[in-house]
Design a protein around this motif. Structure first.
Motif, mmCIF file in Angstrom:
data_model
loop_
_atom_site.group_PDB
_atom_site.id
_atom_site.type_symbol
_atom_site.label_atom_id
_atom_site.label_comp_id
_atom_site.label_asym_id
_atom_site.label_seq_id
_atom_site.Cartn_x
_atom_site.Cartn_y
_atom_site.Cartn_z
ATOM 1 N N ARG A 1 -4.494 8.959 0.923
ATOM 2 C CA ARG A 1 -4.452 9.476 -0.456
ATOM 3 C C ARG A 1 -5.447 10.624 -0.642
ATOM 4 O O ARG A 1 -5.169 11.593 -1.335
ATOM 5 C CB ARG A 1 -4.764 8.364 -1.445
ATOM 6 C CG ARG A 1 -3.631 7.385 -1.674
ATOM 7 C CD ARG A 1 -4.001 6.342 -2.704
ATOM 8 N NE ARG A 1 -4.286 6.944 -4.003
ATOM 9 C CZ ARG A 1 -4.717 6.267 -5.061
ATOM 10 N NH1 ARG A 1 -4.938 4.958 -4.959
ATOM 11 N NH2 ARG A 1 -4.941 6.870 -6.191
ATOM 12 N N THR A 2 -6.604 10.491 -0.015
ATOM 13 C CA THR A 2 -7.651 11.508 -0.152
ATOM 14 C C THR A 2 -7.194 12.858 0.377
ATOM 15 O O THR A 2 -7.515 13.916 -0.183
ATOM 16 C CB THR A 2 -8.920 11.080 0.599
ATOM 17 O OG1 THR A 2 -9.394 9.830 0.033
ATOM 18 C CG2 THR A 2 -10.011 12.132 0.483
ATOM 19 N N ALA B 1 0.828 -1.214 0.000
ATOM 20 C CA ALA B 1 0.000 0.000 0.000
ATOM 21 C C ALA B 1 0.859 1.260 0.000
ATOM 22 O O ALA B 1 0.570 2.223 -0.719
ATOM 23 C CB ALA B 1 -0.924 -0.011 1.217
ATOM 24 N N GLU C 1 -6.074 -1.159 3.691
ATOM 25 C CA GLU C 1 -6.716 -0.611 2.487
ATOM 26 C C GLU C 1 -7.398 0.718 2.805
ATOM 27 O O GLU C 1 -7.283 1.686 2.051
ATOM 28 C CB GLU C 1 -7.737 -1.621 1.956
ATOM 29 C CG GLU C 1 -8.436 -1.193 0.678
ATOM 30 C CD GLU C 1 -7.526 -1.283 -0.528
ATOM 31 O OE1 GLU C 1 -7.805 -0.577 -1.522
ATOM 32 O OE2 GLU C 1 -6.531 -2.041 -0.476
ATOM 33 N N TRP C 2 -8.135 0.753 3.911
ATOM 34 C CA TRP C 2 -8.845 1.975 4.283
ATOM 35 C C TRP C 2 -7.878 3.107 4.617
ATOM 36 O O TRP C 2 -8.073 4.265 4.206
ATOM 37 C CB TRP C 2 -9.742 1.692 5.490
ATOM 38 C CG TRP C 2 -10.533 2.898 5.918
ATOM 39 C CD1 TRP C 2 -11.718 3.327 5.416
ATOM 40 C CD2 TRP C 2 -10.149 3.849 6.921
ATOM 41 N NE1 TRP C 2 -12.116 4.495 6.037
ATOM 42 C CE2 TRP C 2 -11.168 4.833 6.971
ATOM 43 C CE3 TRP C 2 -9.060 3.962 7.776
ATOM 44 C CZ2 TRP C 2 -11.109 5.916 7.845
ATOM 45 C CZ3 TRP C 2 -9.005 5.035 8.653
ATOM 46 C CH2 TRP C 2 -10.026 6.003 8.686
ATOM 47 N N GLN D 1 -6.306 4.545 1.432
ATOM 48 C CA GLN D 1 -7.263 5.353 0.691
ATOM 49 C C GLN D 1 -7.507 6.693 1.374
ATOM 50 O O GLN D 1 -7.571 7.747 0.721
ATOM 51 C CB GLN D 1 -8.594 4.596 0.556
ATOM 52 C CG GLN D 1 -9.645 5.330 -0.262
ATOM 53 C CD GLN D 1 -9.180 5.606 -1.679
ATOM 54 O OE1 GLN D 1 -8.651 4.700 -2.345
ATOM 55 N NE2 GLN D 1 -9.367 6.826 -2.171
ATOM 56 N N THR D 2 -7.621 6.668 2.703
ATOM 57 C CA THR D 2 -7.849 7.907 3.449
ATOM 58 C C THR D 2 -6.668 8.848 3.323
ATOM 59 O O THR D 2 -6.842 10.058 3.095
ATOM 60 C CB THR D 2 -8.088 7.579 4.941
ATOM 61 O OG1 THR D 2 -9.239 6.729 5.056
ATOM 62 C CG2 THR D 2 -8.316 8.858 5.738
ATOM 63 N N LYS E 1 0.218 2.576 -3.581
ATOM 64 C CA LYS E 1 -0.944 3.453 -3.450
ATOM 65 C C LYS E 1 -0.577 4.837 -2.929
ATOM 66 O O LYS E 1 -1.109 5.844 -3.392
ATOM 67 C CB LYS E 1 -2.000 2.793 -2.571
ATOM 68 C CG LYS E 1 -2.542 1.510 -3.199
ATOM 69 C CD LYS E 1 -3.558 0.821 -2.312
ATOM 70 C CE LYS E 1 -4.055 -0.461 -2.978
ATOM 71 N NZ LYS E 1 -5.015 -1.196 -2.125
#
Length: 237
Positions: free
Chosen positions: A234-235, A200, A227-228, A231-232, A204
């Motif tokens: 990256r946001t 990740a 994963e969460w 993603q957070t 990511k």
């Protein structure tokens, strides 16, 4: 000098992660670093030398340079400073006050020229001298200097010549994943979660910084968490 005195310019993140103090007997120095057996041996030879031999690790961010400095901070009478940190008193006063056995300098290329100059005589002869307001003071130190640098263009040529210089390359993904899994495993993170963290962070978050693996590894309790978290982050980048 009290043992609990903190060095000028301590990097706060590093200070939180590594306890200052004598080297623990139950684990050899550099045991937490994967590979680099030749570099580890070179450091060991330097540390066992009768006279100081100074080592500079040069390379891009997110290579193994900082890991070696973190390990060196475990040495007795070691003091850490950032090259970009400049105090009013400067390196001369720092050396007189702290009298370090092992001086650890991160990003030495950002050290002001006056502080680079202060290291020249220390590393060559062990003598630190200063004349100020028509008064001269000097002292003799036996100090090993271990430093990192992203490049050498900003370093004084005479200072650079006083180091054994090693050039590091940036991690490949395979090496990065191995290092992350090893470090997180030492913190009790299961192998499958550690592997997910490495993937990740690299793919990511587009990061090659092992510190990011440590952050995610400490937060995540499952692969879904990894994963969460990725993603957070990256946001909000």
């Amino acid at each position: 000098m009290q043992e609990e005195d903190l060095p000028v310019g301590v990097h706060e993140d590093v200070e939180r992660e590594v306890a200052k103090g004598p080297l623990q007997k139950e684990e050899p120095l550099f045991a937490s670093i994967v590979g680099y057996d030749d570099v580890k041996r070179l450091f060991s030879l330097s540390l066992s030398s009768d006279k100081p031999v100074h080592i500079l690790l040069v390379g891009p961010p997110a290579s193994a340079k900082t890991l070696f400095m973190l390990e060196c901070m475990k040495l007795e009478r070691s003091y850490f400073t950032l090259g970009s940190h400049s105090t009013k008193s400067g390196m001369i006063d720092y050396l007189f006050e702290k009298r370090p056995r092992h001086l650890i300098v991160d990003e030495i290329e950002h050290m002001p020229m006056k502080d680079q100059t202060a290291l020249l005589s220390l590393m060559e002869t062990g003598i630190v001298a200063e004349t100020k307001f028509q008064k001269t003071r000097n002292t003799q130190l036996k100090t090993w200097v271990f430093a990192t640098s992203n490049g050498t263009d900003r370093m004084l040529t005479p200072l650079l010549s006083r180091f054994v210089v090693l050039h590091f390359k940036q991690y490949s993904f395979g090496s990065f994943a191995e290092v992350c899994t090893h470090i997180l495993g030492r913190e009790g993170v299961p192998a499958e979660i550690a592997g997910a963290v490495a993937d990740a962070v690299w793919n990511k978050l587009k990061s090659k910084d092992v510190r990011d693996c440590i952050k995610l590894g400490r937060l995540a309790k499952s692969k879904e968490d990894v994963e969460w978290l990725a993603q957070t982050l990256r946001t909000y980048r």
